[in-house]
Design a protein around this motif. Structure first.
Motif, PDB file in Angstrom:
ATOM      1  N   TYR A 173       0.839  -1.206   0.000  1.00  0.00           N
ATOM      2  CA  TYR A 173       0.000   0.000   0.000  1.00  0.00           C
ATOM      3  C   TYR A 173       0.871   1.253   0.000  1.00  0.00           C
ATOM      4  O   TYR A 173       0.915   1.994   0.987  1.00  0.00           O
ATOM      5  CB  TYR A 173      -0.926  -0.010   1.210  1.00  0.00           C
ATOM      6  N   GLN A 197      -8.169 -17.790  -6.903  1.00  0.00           N
ATOM      7  CA  GLN A 197      -9.430 -18.097  -7.581  1.00  0.00           C
ATOM      8  C   GLN A 197      -9.183 -18.653  -8.975  1.00  0.00           C
ATOM      9  O   GLN A 197      -9.835 -19.624  -9.399  1.00  0.00           O
ATOM     10  CB  GLN A 197     -10.300 -16.846  -7.647  1.00  0.00           C
ATOM     11  N   LYS A 208       2.389  -7.292  -4.105  1.00  0.00           N
ATOM     12  CA  LYS A 208       1.740  -8.286  -3.239  1.00  0.00           C
ATOM     13  C   LYS A 208       2.586  -8.679  -2.038  1.00  0.00           C
ATOM     14  O   LYS A 208       2.163  -9.477  -1.216  1.00  0.00           O
ATOM     15  CB  LYS A 208       1.360  -9.509  -4.068  1.00  0.00           C
ATOM     16  N   ILE A 210      -1.545 -13.401   1.388  1.00  0.00           N
ATOM     17  CA  ILE A 210      -2.486 -14.332   0.751  1.00  0.00           C
ATOM     18  C   ILE A 210      -3.725 -13.593   0.247  1.00  0.00           C
ATOM     19  O   ILE A 210      -4.225 -13.847  -0.860  1.00  0.00           O
ATOM     20  CB  ILE A 210      -2.876 -15.459   1.732  1.00  0.00           C
ATOM     21  N   TYR A 211      -4.210 -12.647   1.048  1.00  0.00           N
ATOM     22  CA  TYR A 211      -5.360 -11.831   0.629  1.00  0.00           C
ATOM     23  C   TYR A 211      -5.058 -11.091  -0.671  1.00  0.00           C
ATOM     24  O   TYR A 211      -5.914 -11.018  -1.558  1.00  0.00           O
ATOM     25  CB  TYR A 211      -5.721 -10.840   1.730  1.00  0.00           C
ATOM     26  N   ARG A 212      -3.839 -10.581  -0.810  1.00  0.00           N
ATOM     27  CA  ARG A 212      -3.469  -9.848  -2.022  1.00  0.00           C
ATOM     28  C   ARG A 212      -3.390 -10.783  -3.237  1.00  0.00           C
ATOM     29  O   ARG A 212      -3.364 -10.320  -4.368  1.00  0.00           O
ATOM     30  CB  ARG A 212      -2.124  -9.137  -1.813  1.00  0.00           C
ATOM     31  N   HIS A 213      -3.327 -12.076  -2.983  1.00  0.00           N
ATOM     32  CA  HIS A 213      -3.273 -13.047  -4.076  1.00  0.00           C
ATOM     33  C   HIS A 213      -4.633 -13.705  -4.331  1.00  0.00           C
ATOM     34  O   HIS A 213      -4.697 -14.771  -4.964  1.00  0.00           O
ATOM     35  CB  HIS A 213      -2.247 -14.145  -3.763  1.00  0.00           C
ATOM     36  N   THR A 214      -5.697 -13.086  -3.857  1.00  0.00           N
ATOM     37  CA  THR A 214      -7.030 -13.691  -3.982  1.00  0.00           C
ATOM     38  C   THR A 214      -7.362 -14.070  -5.423  1.00  0.00           C
ATOM     39  O   THR A 214      -7.850 -15.180  -5.695  1.00  0.00           O
ATOM     40  CB  THR A 214      -8.111 -12.730  -3.445  1.00  0.00           C
ATOM     41  N   GLU A 215      -7.099 -13.176  -6.365  1.00  0.00           N
ATOM     42  CA  GLU A 215      -7.412 -13.462  -7.774  1.00  0.00           C
ATOM     43  C   GLU A 215      -6.607 -14.649  -8.283  1.00  0.00           C
ATOM     44  O   GLU A 215      -7.129 -15.499  -9.016  1.00  0.00           O
ATOM     45  CB  GLU A 215      -7.155 -12.233  -8.638  1.00  0.00           C
ATOM     46  N   THR A 260      -0.280 -12.481  10.675  1.00  0.00           N
ATOM     47  CA  THR A 260      -0.881 -11.257  10.141  1.00  0.00           C
ATOM     48  C   THR A 260      -0.321 -10.912   8.770  1.00  0.00           C
ATOM     49  O   THR A 260      -1.074 -10.637   7.814  1.00  0.00           O
ATOM     50  CB  THR A 260      -0.650 -10.079  11.103  1.00  0.00           C
ATOM     51  N   THR A 264      -1.237 -13.613   6.126  1.00  0.00           N
ATOM     52  CA  THR A 264      -2.659 -13.488   5.781  1.00  0.00           C
ATOM     53  C   THR A 264      -2.873 -12.335   4.804  1.00  0.00           C
ATOM     54  O   THR A 264      -3.635 -12.451   3.830  1.00  0.00           O
ATOM     55  CB  THR A 264      -3.508 -13.265   7.042  1.00  0.00           C
ATOM     56  N   LEU A 265      -2.191 -11.216   5.051  1.00  0.00           N
ATOM     57  CA  LEU A 265      -2.291 -10.064   4.150  1.00  0.00           C
ATOM     58  C   LEU A 265      -1.766 -10.414   2.762  1.00  0.00           C
ATOM     59  O   LEU A 265      -2.385 -10.070   1.741  1.00  0.00           O
ATOM     60  CB  LEU A 265      -1.514  -8.881   4.733  1.00  0.00           C
TER      61      LEU A 265
END
Length: 199
Positions: free
Chosen positions: A100, A188, A110, A180-185, A174, A177-178
């Protein structure tokens, strides 16, 4: 923590965040290729998209830049002989800065390379375990980015077994997890491709 340590911790965190904001892929694209890498490929200014868009040489350079950011931020906290919390906070700050970055309107990478650089200085043994987990997982997963996530997801458990450090565990969980969240696409896409029953 005394007043001096408190101020040094805050300054180190700010420095680490600013350092994290200096995204290798973004500035390589802007300065060398005169383009915004976020408009190309996967639209992510990270090392893997740099590889996809610009090739192997730029990929290596960008990875080393982002890796070095994490290493420098963590090394500074160690050099100042700060408390464990400050070291872990510096690691978190540089990764958050990469993901960010304020000057990029919080649309950064990421965080994997910056995290690995931090881990290399914080505990080279944990980095070695991550590499081994990656090597062991790749034949099963067969996708570079997802294999990396599998290795990272397993790391907190390994760290807890080896160190039993609750503060370390909180920070690792923490940050990972962040990431992994940034790799959501990516996740999927991998799931839909790997387990597509229509094939």
């Amino acid at each position: 923590m005394n007043n001096l340590d408190f101020y040094l911790t805050v300054i180190t965190m700010i420095f680490a965040y600013i350092l994290g904001c200096l995204n290798g892929g973004y500035y390589y694209g802007k300065i060398v290729r005169k383009t915004d890498i976020r408009l190309l490929g996967s639209h992510n200014p990270g090392a893997l998209n740099t590889l996809k868009v610009f090739g192997v040489g730029p990929f290596i350079g960008v990875f080393l830049i982002d890796f070095s950011k994490g290493a420098v931020a963590t090394a500074l906290a160690f050099y100042l002989d700060l408390h464990e919390f400050a070291v872990l906070a510096a690691m978190a700050s540089v990764v958050i800065g990469h993901i960010y970055p304020i000057q990029m309107r919080f649309k950064g990478g990421k965080g994997v390379a910056a995290f690995l650089g931090s881990l290399a200085v914080y505990d080279p043994g944990l980095l070695g375990v991550t590499v081994l987990l990656f090597i062991a997982s790749f034949p099963v997963v067969r996708k570079f980015s997802i294999t990396g996530l599998v290795a990272l997801a397993t790391l907190p458990l390994v760290a807890m077994i080896l160190h039993g450090d609750e503060l370390e565990l909180i920070f690792l969980v923490t940050l990972i997890t962040l990431i992994i969240y940034r790799h959501t696409e990516n996740i999927q896409d991998y799931v839909s491709t790997r387990f597509d029953t229509r094939k």
